[in-house]
Design a protein around this motif. Structure first.
Motif: not given
Length: 99
Positions: A24-28, A33-36
């Motif tokens: 999860a920390a690596g994909l944050a 970026l996806f949320r933006g």
């Protein structure tokens, strides 16, 4: 006879992260970026609303345009819209107290 004190420092209080936590920390950054990008697409759909509908949610057409101009492609423009709506709400409260 001399006695020396020896202490052992144990890191019992510090837990090592589990694999899902490390993942999860690596994909944050990727999720951010996806949320933006998703928020940018949603803001594009706000252009379809009328001026009265935008006013109901505390925004104007100028706010939509400035949100895109104020943020780079990798930043989330929805934060700018949130600030604009809150500032307009506070300004309307201030004006209502003046009257």
């Amino acid at each position: 006879m001399r006695m020396t004190d020896r202490t052992i420092e144990l890191d019992c209080g510090k837990l090592t992260p589990t694999f899902p936590q490390r993942l999860a920390a690596g994909l944050a950054p990727l999720t951010s970026l996806f949320r933006g990008f998703r928020n940018r697409m949603e803001i594009n759909t706000l252009h379809d609303l009328s001026d009265a509908q935008l006013r109901d949610i505390g925004l104007s057409r100028a706010d939509l345009t400035s949100a895109f101009l104020a943020s780079t492609f990798f930043e989330d423009p929805s934060e700018h819209l949130t600030r604009s709506a809150r500032n307009r709400w506070r300004l309307s409260l201030f004006r209502s107290y003046e009257q």
